[in-house]
Design a protein around this motif. Structure first.
Motif, PDB file in Angstrom:
ATOM      1  N   UNK A 168      30.845  32.811  42.922  1.00  0.00           N
ATOM      2  CA  UNK A 168      31.516  33.866  42.898  1.00  0.00           C
ATOM      3  C   UNK A 168      31.360  34.639  42.005  1.00  0.00           C
ATOM      4  N   UNK A 169      31.566  35.892  41.723  1.00  0.00           N
ATOM      5  CA  UNK A 169      30.715  36.496  40.259  1.00  0.00           C
ATOM      6  C   UNK A 169      31.646  36.995  39.475  1.00  0.00           C
ATOM      7  N   UNK A 170      32.659  37.278  39.764  1.00  0.00           N
ATOM      8  CA  UNK A 170      33.854  37.729  38.869  1.00  0.00           C
ATOM      9  C   UNK A 170      34.983  36.719  39.166  1.00  0.00           C
ATOM     10  N   UNK A 171      35.580  35.408  38.927  1.00  0.00           N
ATOM     11  CA  UNK A 171      36.292  34.438  38.863  1.00  0.00           C
ATOM     12  C   UNK A 171      37.938  34.948  38.633  1.00  0.00           C
ATOM     13  N   UNK A 172      39.057  35.190  39.557  1.00  0.00           N
ATOM     14  CA  UNK A 172      39.889  35.362  39.021  1.00  0.00           C
ATOM     15  C   UNK A 172      41.085  33.910  38.320  1.00  0.00           C
ATOM     16  N   UNK A 173      42.059  33.954  37.801  1.00  0.00           N
ATOM     17  CA  UNK A 173      42.369  32.156  37.436  1.00  0.00           C
ATOM     18  C   UNK A 173      44.067  32.355  36.751  1.00  0.00           C
ATOM     19  N   UNK A 174      44.266  31.903  37.161  1.00  0.00           N
ATOM     20  CA  UNK A 174      45.938  31.769  36.800  1.00  0.00           C
ATOM     21  C   UNK A 174      46.083  30.518  35.329  1.00  0.00           C
ATOM     22  N   UNK A 175      46.434  31.076  34.212  1.00  0.00           N
ATOM     23  CA  UNK A 175      46.422  30.008  33.606  1.00  0.00           C
ATOM     24  C   UNK A 175      47.586  29.839  32.880  1.00  0.00           C
ATOM     25  N   UNK A 191      38.360  36.778  35.559  1.00  0.00           N
ATOM     26  CA  UNK A 191      39.773  37.779  35.128  1.00  0.00           C
ATOM     27  C   UNK A 191      41.387  36.627  35.669  1.00  0.00           C
ATOM     28  N   UNK A 192      42.184  37.008  34.985  1.00  0.00           N
ATOM     29  CA  UNK A 192      43.142  36.804  35.056  1.00  0.00           C
ATOM     30  C   UNK A 192      44.582  37.480  35.304  1.00  0.00           C
ATOM     31  N   UNK A 193      44.971  36.577  36.327  1.00  0.00           N
ATOM     32  CA  UNK A 193      45.805  37.013  36.724  1.00  0.00           C
ATOM     33  C   UNK A 193      47.465  38.132  36.287  1.00  0.00           C
ATOM     34  N   UNK A 194      47.464  37.286  35.233  1.00  0.00           N
ATOM     35  CA  UNK A 194      48.414  38.766  33.812  1.00  0.00           C
ATOM     36  C   UNK A 194      47.819  38.357  32.693  1.00  0.00           C
ATOM     37  N   UNK A 195      48.048  39.151  31.131  1.00  0.00           N
ATOM     38  CA  UNK A 195      48.394  39.175  30.098  1.00  0.00           C
ATOM     39  C   UNK A 195      48.989  38.210  29.215  1.00  0.00           C
ATOM     40  N   UNK A 209      54.177  33.509  36.836  1.00  0.00           N
ATOM     41  CA  UNK A 209      53.619  33.195  35.445  1.00  0.00           C
ATOM     42  C   UNK A 209      55.060  32.368  35.328  1.00  0.00           C
ATOM     43  N   UNK A 210      55.872  32.384  35.372  1.00  0.00           N
ATOM     44  CA  UNK A 210      56.761  31.753  36.045  1.00  0.00           C
ATOM     45  C   UNK A 210      56.804  30.223  35.870  1.00  0.00           C
ATOM     46  N   UNK A 211      55.829  30.023  37.472  1.00  0.00           N
ATOM     47  CA  UNK A 211      56.100  29.087  37.661  1.00  0.00           C
ATOM     48  C   UNK A 211      54.730  28.157  36.914  1.00  0.00           C
TER      49      UNK A 211
END
Length: 271
Positions: A168-175, A191-195, A209-211
């Motif tokens: 995966x060249x550009x992983x996307x994460x939810x943190x 990449x991030x799911x939100x900032x 984000x809430x969860x």
């Protein structure tokens, strides 16, 4: 009619109180507001300060009047947000006003001895008006070259290394909220799911984000929002309790730090 007036008065008081709270928050526990007011008074009563009254006194008074006027407060809070309303007070030129007033006060003495005493009094007054910020409460020794929390680097490294293994060249994460402020400062390929602007609660990923940031996430909803955001990696606080195992949804643990657990979605399509 009476009821409408009562509502307007109530809102008037509420907005004024909020502006006053932000004003106090901006100046913290310092005495700078007092020095500011005294300095404005000195400029007002100074016989030869006509130019300074037009450039320092009236603009600051007009600004204060506007920032404590409920309709203006309402508009500004809509524009900049309630949480950062205190930033509007950056427009106050109180350091310049105080410096000018002190200078004029010092030069009002003809003898050098009294001028020196006046300078010392002013310096002491300024020093004791606030509090020392060069302390461990505000400054800590940096943990790494990036001046970021060490655990942020650990989390990012785990994601990057695992993403490389998966191709995966550009992983996307939810943190969690804490990490989303720092993680891209260290590794912009993640990449991030939100900032950090998620506090506005008006963006598509507010459910995710809430969860992630609640004490007991609902696993089914968490996974639903996570996959809707097309993420590869999920980072949760290790202390969280889930009502279902993430492995039941093909989301497996790939790493762990002292505070966080990193998961990979085996059903993700990569990028």
């Amino acid at each position: 009619m009476t009821a409408i007036i009562e509502i307007l008065v109530e809102r008037f008081v509420a907005y004024f109180s909020e502006a006053l709270r932000c004003f106090q928050l901006y100046f913290a526990d310092s005495f700078y507001p007092i020095l500011f007011v005294v300095s404005l008074a000195l400029i007002f009563f100074h016989p030869n300060a006509k130019k300074e009254r037009s450039s320092l006194l009236w603009p600051n008074l007009a600004f204060l009047a506007l920032t404590f006027f409920p309709p203006t407060i309402y508009l500004l809070m809509k524009m900049v947000g309630i949480l950062v309303y205190w930033r509007v007070f950056w427009m106050l030129t109180f350091p310049i006003v105080i410096a000018y007033a002190i200078t004029q006060w010092v030069h009002s003495f003809s003898r050098q001895f009294f001028q020196t005493v006046a300078v010392l009094i002013a310096v002491v007054a300024i020093i004791f008006s606030g509090q020392l910020i060069l302390s461990e409460e505000y400054f800590t020794e940096r943990e790494n070259y990036y001046k970021l929390p060490a655990e942020v680097l650990e989390v990012a490294d785990i994601i990057s290394e695992q993403a490389e293994e998966q191709g995966i060249e550009s992983p996307k994460a939810a943190v969690p909220e804490y990490l989303c402020v720092y993680i891209r400062q260290y590794d912009a390929s993640i990449r991030l799911a939100y900032g950090r602007n998620m506090v506005k609660w008006d963006v598509p990923q507010s459910g995710l984000y809430s969860q992630i940031n609640r004490k007991i996430p609902q696993t089914q909803k968490l996974v639903k929002h996570f996959r809707k955001a097309e993420c590869n990696y999920l980072v949760l606080r290790t202390s969280l309790s889930l009502d279902e195992a993430l492995s039941d949804y093909s989301i497996v643990k790939v790493g762990e730090t002292e505070t966080y657990t990193i998961y990979f979605d085996e059903e993700s399509t990569g990028s």
